[in-house]
Design a protein around this motif. Structure first.
Motif, PDB file in Angstrom:
ATOM      1  N   ASN A 105       0.468 -11.416 -13.346  1.00 39.01           N
ATOM      2  CA  ASN A 105      -0.053 -10.176 -12.744  1.00 39.01           C
ATOM      3  C   ASN A 105      -0.441 -10.412 -11.287  1.00 39.01           C
ATOM      4  O   ASN A 105      -1.091  -9.580 -10.665  1.00 39.01           O
ATOM      5  N   ILE A 106      -0.030 -11.571 -10.771  1.00 42.95           N
ATOM      6  CA  ILE A 106      -0.233 -11.829  -9.337  1.00 42.95           C
ATOM      7  C   ILE A 106       0.839 -11.051  -8.577  1.00 42.95           C
ATOM      8  O   ILE A 106       2.023 -11.114  -8.922  1.00 42.95           O
ATOM      9  N   CYS A 107       0.404 -10.302  -7.567  1.00 40.22           N
ATOM     10  CA  CYS A 107       1.354  -9.402  -6.918  1.00 40.22           C
ATOM     11  C   CYS A 107       1.057  -9.301  -5.428  1.00 40.22           C
ATOM     12  O   CYS A 107      -0.112  -9.244  -5.027  1.00 40.22           O
ATOM     13  N   ILE A 108       2.126  -9.273  -4.650  1.00 45.37           N
ATOM     14  CA  ILE A 108       1.950  -9.165  -3.195  1.00 45.37           C
ATOM     15  C   ILE A 108       1.577  -7.741  -2.771  1.00 45.37           C
ATOM     16  O   ILE A 108       1.172  -7.519  -1.649  1.00 45.37           O
ATOM     17  N   TYR A 109       1.756  -6.779  -3.666  1.00 47.97           N
ATOM     18  CA  TYR A 109       1.469  -5.386  -3.298  1.00 47.97           C
ATOM     19  C   TYR A 109       0.089  -4.971  -3.804  1.00 47.97           C
ATOM     20  O   TYR A 109      -0.582  -5.709  -4.521  1.00 47.97           O
ATOM     21  N   ASN A 110      -0.263  -3.760  -3.466  1.00 45.38           N
ATOM     22  CA  ASN A 110      -1.602  -3.291  -3.810  1.00 45.38           C
ATOM     23  C   ASN A 110      -1.553  -1.781  -4.067  1.00 45.38           C
ATOM     24  O   ASN A 110      -2.226  -1.016  -3.385  1.00 45.38           O
ATOM     25  N   CYS A 111      -0.770  -1.360  -5.035  1.00 46.29           N
ATOM     26  CA  CYS A 111      -0.587   0.077  -5.279  1.00 46.29           C
ATOM     27  C   CYS A 111      -1.911   0.689  -5.742  1.00 46.29           C
ATOM     28  O   CYS A 111      -2.610   0.098  -6.566  1.00 46.29           O
ATOM     29  N   SER A 112      -2.209   1.879  -5.236  1.00 49.62           N
ATOM     30  CA  SER A 112      -3.552   2.411  -5.462  1.00 49.62           C
ATOM     31  C   SER A 112      -3.797   2.831  -6.906  1.00 49.62           C
ATOM     32  O   SER A 112      -4.937   2.934  -7.331  1.00 49.62           O
ATOM     33  N   PHE A 113      -2.744   3.057  -7.683  1.00 48.91           N
ATOM     34  CA  PHE A 113      -2.925   3.462  -9.088  1.00 48.91           C
ATOM     35  C   PHE A 113      -2.952   2.259 -10.027  1.00 48.91           C
ATOM     36  O   PHE A 113      -3.092   2.403 -11.230  1.00 48.91           O
ATOM     37  N   GLU A 154      -8.687   4.180 -15.324  1.00 44.64           N
ATOM     38  CA  GLU A 154      -9.697   3.128 -15.240  1.00 44.64           C
ATOM     39  C   GLU A 154      -9.288   1.989 -14.299  1.00 44.64           C
ATOM     40  O   GLU A 154      -8.129   1.603 -14.261  1.00 44.64           O
ATOM     41  N   ASN A 155     -10.249   1.464 -13.611  1.00 43.92           N
ATOM     42  CA  ASN A 155     -10.095   0.222 -12.828  1.00 43.92           C
ATOM     43  C   ASN A 155      -9.042   0.300 -11.734  1.00 43.92           C
ATOM     44  O   ASN A 155      -8.311  -0.662 -11.516  1.00 43.92           O
ATOM     45  N   ASN A 156      -8.912   1.443 -11.072  1.00 47.44           N
ATOM     46  CA  ASN A 156      -7.993   1.476  -9.924  1.00 47.44           C
ATOM     47  C   ASN A 156      -8.554   2.385  -8.824  1.00 47.44           C
ATOM     48  O   ASN A 156      -9.575   3.051  -9.026  1.00 47.44           O
ATOM     49  N   HIS A 157      -7.877   2.418  -7.698  1.00 51.91           N
ATOM     50  CA  HIS A 157      -8.415   3.143  -6.539  1.00 51.91           C
ATOM     51  C   HIS A 157      -8.294   4.658  -6.659  1.00 51.91           C
ATOM     52  O   HIS A 157      -8.802   5.386  -5.815  1.00 51.91           O
ATOM     53  N   LEU A 158      -7.586   5.146  -7.662  1.00 54.90           N
ATOM     54  CA  LEU A 158      -7.442   6.601  -7.817  1.00 54.90           C
ATOM     55  C   LEU A 158      -8.268   7.142  -8.980  1.00 54.90           C
ATOM     56  O   LEU A 158      -8.060   8.270  -9.430  1.00 54.90           O
ATOM     57  N   SER A 159      -9.222   6.332  -9.450  1.00 54.50           N
ATOM     58  CA  SER A 159     -10.022   6.731 -10.615  1.00 54.50           C
ATOM     59  C   SER A 159     -10.672   8.102 -10.428  1.00 54.50           C
ATOM     60  O   SER A 159     -10.824   8.863 -11.376  1.00 54.50           O
TER      61      SER A 159
END
Ligand code: SF4
Length: 372
Positions: free
Chosen positions: A74-82, A265-270
């Protein structure tokens, strides 16, 4: 099943009657008509119309398969807001399995009649096409009959670029390593502006579509998803499906369309909350009617829960994915109700029969294994 007399006699608007007659006569509906269905169609009638299309294609058959998931990292170079799933290397909750560990996961199913392994994960900065290729080869060497459905277009773009290959070369190389098909993830929402707002850094819409079109050309079938219920509007969902419908007209390589619901839950669009069950059903129904050239419509049961999955079978859905085991974390980390998404074959069959449908076990490419 709804028939033309029912349509003509129904107390529905002239617009809906016009669209219903087109659907009855197997004529393609326009984007404007799709949008109208989203905004204005009465849900019960819309469901009947979608159900007519579903039964015309598949009768009462409702498909599932026996699969399990491997999520390499689950290591990822991106950071999708959802996204509730991604971690940075070294961060609490991050994982990266070695090839040996993943082979052990496959070996757990030795002697069991699973037919598919589904492999997707984060875009790991250090793992390239050959690393994943060797993983596929290791799995195939151990179990040649297991269908490997692996890597979203987003993972594929990164690993193919790192290998210095063209998309076509990269896909052919992965096929030689053992790749059988591609899942539909990473599509999210194709509208460029909305995509920029929710996942601007990762693969563009054009790249996603190009990877799938190229895959179809080199005889790797695939699926397609949409992420709905966040900041997109109905017109963006129609635009998304239109681009898929156009591509499918050219290649015929998509098997299944899988609407994925945004979970909060647990994301930037909560702060957005989640759309209702009614909205889920409306989305399935319009999808079934609009995408007249993609054979299957899937409700992913760990995402919407078992009761809604049963309801969805009357709103166009003919596939409910697989037995899965508890090997996927993508939705449990986003707050779905069922935190241990496990269903054995008997419970899947029971769920389907409970909705008065016929349970059909399939392989990844929809060849029938057994009807229950
Ligand atoms: S959605 Fe996929 S690409 Fe985006 S941050 Fe999460 S794991 Fe990475």
């Amino acid at each position: 099943m709804i028939n033309i007399e029912t349509i003509l006699a129904s107390d529905i608007s002239a617009e809906l009657k016009h669209i219903a007659q087109k659907v009855f006569h197997k004529q393609r509906i326009s984007p404007e008509e799709g949008l109208w269905l989203f905004h204005k169609a009465e849900l019960g009638f819309l469901g009947s119309l979608a159900n007519m299309v579903r039964e015309r294609l598949h009768g009462d058959n409702t498909y599932f398969n026996r699969n399990f998931h491997i999520e390499p990292t689950n290591i990822c170079i991106y950071n999708c807001s959802f996204c509730s799933y991604k971690r940075n290397a070294g961060q609490e909750g991050a994982w990266e399995f070695s090839t040996d560990e993943m082979l052990e996961m496959v070996k757990k199913y030795d002697g069991q009649p699973v037919t598919e392994v589904h492999i997707v994960g984060g875009v790991h900065p250090k793992r390239d096409l050959h690393y994943y290729g060797e993983l596929l080869k290791t799995i195939k060497t151990h179990r040649p009959d297991l269908h490997i459905k692996a890597f979203t277009a987003v993972e594929l773009e990164f690993m193919i670029k790192r290998a210095g290959m063209s998309i076509s070369e990269g896909l052919k190389a992965l096929k030689t390593y053992g790749l059988d098909s591609i899942p539909g993830g990473g599509a999210e929402i194709f509208d460029e502006q909305i995509r920029k707002e929710v996942c601007g850094a990762k693969s563009t819409t054009d790249i996603w579509l190009e990877i799938h079109e190229t895959a179809h050309k080199v005889e790797i079938p695939s699926n397609a998803t949409i992420l709905y219920g966040h900041i997109e509007k109905y017109e963006h969902r129609i635009d998304h499906m239109l681009r898929l419908r156009d591509l499918q007209d050219r290649t015929g390589g998509f098997n299944t369309y899988i609407p994925l619901k945004f979970r909060k839950e647990n994301n930037h669009l909560s702060y957005l909350g989640e759309v209702s069950t009614e909205e889920d059903l409306r989305n399935y129904a319009v999808s079934r009617i609009f995408l007249d050239n993609i054979p299957h419509l899937k409700a992913y049961w760990p995402m919407i829960g078992k009761p809604t999955t049963q309801l969805a079978l009357s709103f166009g859905v003919d596939d409910i994915d697989g037995t899965i085991d508890d090997t996927t974390k993508i939705y449990t980390m986003a707050g779905v109700e069922d935190q241990t998404p496990v269903m054995n074959t008997a419970s899947l069959v029971e769920l389907i029969k409970g909705a008065n449908r016929i349970a059909v076990e399939r392989d990844t490419l929809y060849n029938t294994i057994k009807a229950y």
